[in-house]
Design a protein around this motif. Structure first.
Motif, short mmCIF file in Angstrom:
data_model
loop_
_atom_site.label_atom_id
_atom_site.label_comp_id
_atom_site.label_asym_id
_atom_site.label_seq_id
_atom_site.Cartn_x
_atom_site.Cartn_y
_atom_site.Cartn_z
N SER A 140 0.82 -1.20 0.00
CA SER A 140 0.00 0.00 0.00
C SER A 140 0.87 1.26 0.00
CB SER A 140 -0.91 -0.07 1.23
OG SER A 140 -1.73 1.04 1.26
N ILE A 141 1.93 1.26 0.82
CA ILE A 141 2.86 2.40 0.86
C ILE A 141 3.54 2.55 -0.51
CG2 ILE A 141 5.04 3.22 1.87
CD1 ILE A 141 4.03 1.79 4.51
N PHE A 142 3.81 1.42 -1.17
CA PHE A 142 4.43 1.44 -2.50
C PHE A 142 3.49 2.02 -3.57
CE2 PHE A 142 7.74 -2.28 -2.17
CZ PHE A 142 8.42 -1.58 -1.18
N GLY A 143 2.20 2.08 -3.25
CA GLY A 143 1.24 2.61 -4.22
C GLY A 143 0.45 1.56 -4.98
N ALA A 144 0.52 0.32 -4.52
CA ALA A 144 -0.24 -0.73 -5.21
C ALA A 144 -1.70 -0.68 -4.81
CB ALA A 144 0.34 -2.10 -4.87
N ALA A 145 -2.56 -1.05 -5.77
CA ALA A 145 -4.00 -1.13 -5.50
C ALA A 145 -4.46 -2.59 -5.45
CB ALA A 145 -4.77 -0.38 -6.58
N MET A 146 -3.73 -3.43 -6.20
CA MET A 146 -4.11 -4.85 -6.32
C MET A 146 -2.88 -5.71 -6.08
SD MET A 146 -7.22 -4.49 -7.27
CE MET A 146 -7.73 -6.10 -7.87
N SER A 147 -3.09 -6.88 -5.47
CA SER A 147 -1.96 -7.78 -5.26
C SER A 147 -2.33 -9.17 -5.76
CB SER A 147 -1.61 -7.82 -3.77
OG SER A 147 -0.50 -8.66 -3.57
N GLY A 148 -1.45 -9.75 -6.57
CA GLY A 148 -1.73 -11.06 -7.14
C GLY A 148 -0.46 -11.84 -7.45
N MET A 149 -0.67 -13.05 -7.97
CA MET A 149 0.46 -13.99 -8.13
C MET A 149 0.74 -14.32 -9.60
SD MET A 149 -0.72 -16.62 -5.15
CE MET A 149 -1.31 -15.99 -3.55
N SER A 150 0.29 -13.48 -10.52
CA SER A 150 0.46 -13.84 -11.94
C SER A 150 0.74 -12.59 -12.77
CB SER A 150 -0.83 -14.52 -12.43
OG SER A 150 -1.90 -13.59 -12.45
N THR A 151 0.52 -12.70 -14.07
CA THR A 151 0.40 -11.59 -15.03
C THR A 151 1.70 -10.84 -15.36
OG1 THR A 151 -1.91 -11.25 -14.41
CG2 THR A 151 -0.82 -9.40 -15.47
N VAL A 152 2.42 -10.39 -14.32
CA VAL A 152 3.58 -9.52 -14.59
C VAL A 152 4.66 -10.21 -15.43
CG1 VAL A 152 5.48 -8.27 -13.47
CG2 VAL A 152 3.12 -7.89 -12.74
N PRO A 153 4.97 -11.51 -15.21
CA PRO A 153 5.95 -12.12 -16.10
C PRO A 153 5.53 -12.04 -17.57
CG PRO A 153 5.55 -13.53 -14.20
CD PRO A 153 4.54 -12.42 -14.13
N GLU A 154 4.26 -12.36 -17.85
CA GLU A 154 3.77 -12.32 -19.24
C GLU A 154 3.80 -10.88 -19.78
OE1 GLU A 154 2.24 -13.92 -16.63
OE2 GLU A 154 0.87 -15.46 -17.34
N VAL A 155 3.49 -9.91 -18.93
CA VAL A 155 3.47 -8.51 -19.37
C VAL A 155 4.89 -8.05 -19.74
CG1 VAL A 155 3.08 -6.12 -18.61
CG2 VAL A 155 1.36 -7.89 -18.13
N ILE A 156 5.87 -8.43 -18.92
CA ILE A 156 7.25 -8.03 -19.21
C ILE A 156 7.71 -8.66 -20.53
CG2 ILE A 156 9.66 -8.27 -18.45
CD1 ILE A 156 8.61 -7.99 -15.54
N VAL A 157 7.41 -9.95 -20.71
CA VAL A 157 7.84 -10.63 -21.94
C VAL A 157 7.08 -10.09 -23.15
CG1 VAL A 157 7.80 -12.87 -23.14
CG2 VAL A 157 8.76 -12.69 -20.84
N ALA A 158 5.81 -9.80 -23.00
CA ALA A 158 5.04 -9.22 -24.12
C ALA A 158 5.67 -7.89 -24.54
CB ALA A 158 3.59 -9.01 -23.72
N ASN A 159 6.07 -7.07 -23.55
CA ASN A 159 6.74 -5.81 -23.88
C ASN A 159 8.07 -6.07 -24.58
OD1 ASN A 159 5.61 -3.00 -22.80
ND2 ASN A 159 4.83 -4.63 -21.48
#
Ligand code: HPA
Length: 277
Positions: free
Chosen positions: A205-224
């Motif tokens: 929350s202090i970091f500014g996150a609104a949602m917390s989960g265990m997926s997605t970001v690896p695929e997003v980095i590779v897609a980019n």
């Protein structure tokens, strides 16, 4: 040491297999997270390839994730819809977690539309809400660690627009027209499989996150890395740890997602339809 040549050969094998099964060439890759199943029903005349039949394709061990690749028209565009994904917490290396993204990039996909279920921790976001992800914080190993796959992208890819600004705007307008109260925020990826502690959620929350989960970001980095434009919707399935007074359970996630999936489906369809690739 990771063998980049062998990995690329595995990717090409999967690409060749899919090409041998269909002449359809997806412009859009859609990853359906837990309980986002109804999006698949919107596909026109899909062909179905079980993951088990595609060489080197990893299979999910999580309940609620069907294991099929569907290819058909979605919102007028040829789309490859992944019913189920694999997660880092299942024990797969990042090369397997992001394998499908590279296969789809090589098949010509220009856009990734990815969905997930996640805990919500920002004021104003409640279970059942759909959240447009506008940025992320990666607490997982970076999937690009190791020799760079030069045939896909550069060594140090830019992440300042990891979530495509045009697609973000398209989703905002789609939500307005559909009369859906689409929330927005930053997604933080943790490894799991344990949920966070209340202290970890306070940190997020202090970091500014609104949602917390265990997926997605690896695929997003590779897609980019592959030059794909990314759009991401996160469904708030539960209040994050410490915000909720009750212990988290997979059942709670399942029940709330049934409600959210209707809005999610409409948003994915409309955004894919309006996307300019
Ligand atoms: N935290 C992390 N991942 C999740 C959650 C959560 O609260 N809910 C669904 N996936």
């Amino acid at each position: 040491m990771f063998d980049a040549q062998a990995y690329e050969a595995e990717i090409n094998q999967a690409v060749d297999y899919i090409k041998s099964r269909t002449d359809r060439r997806p412009e859009v890759m859609v990853i359906l997270g837990s309980f986002a199943g109804p999006v698949a029903d919107a596909l026109e005349d899909p062909i179905k390839i079980p993951y088990a039949e595609i060489p080197n394709w990893p299979r999910s061990t999580v309940v609620g994730h069907a294991g099929n690749l569907l290819i058909g028209k979605l919102g007028g565009k040829m789309a490859a819809v992944l019913q189920g994904r694999v997660h880092f917490y299942e024990g797969y290396p990042m090369t397997k977690v992001t394998f499908s993204t590279r296969v789809m990039a090589r098949l010509g996909a220009k856009m990734l539309c990815v969905t997930n279920a996640a805990g919500c921790l920002a004021p104003g976001i409640n279970p059942g809400d759909v959240v447009l992800v506008t940025d992320h914080i990666n607490m997982l190993p970076n999937p690009l660690i190791g020799p760079n796959l030069d045939s896909f992208g550069v060594r140090f890819p830019d992440m300042s627009k990891a979530y495509d600004p045009d697609l973000i705007n398209i989703a905002r307008f789609a939500a307005y027209d559909l009369k859906i109260d689409l929330k927005e925020g930053t997604y933080i990826a943790i490894s799991g499989p344990s949920f966070e502690t209340p202290a970890e959620i306070r940190m997020a929350s202090i970091f500014g996150a609104a949602m917390s989960g265990m997926s997605t970001v690896p695929e997003v980095i590779v897609a980019n890395h592959c030059g794909m434009k990314v759009l991401c919707f996160s469904c708030a399935s539960n209040l994050a740890s410490g915000i909720s007074k009750v212990a988290l359970s997979h059942q709670e996630v399942a029940d709330t997602m049934a409600v959210a999936s209707k809005n999610l489906t409409a948003l994915v369809l409309e955004s894919v339809k309006r996307a300019q690739l």
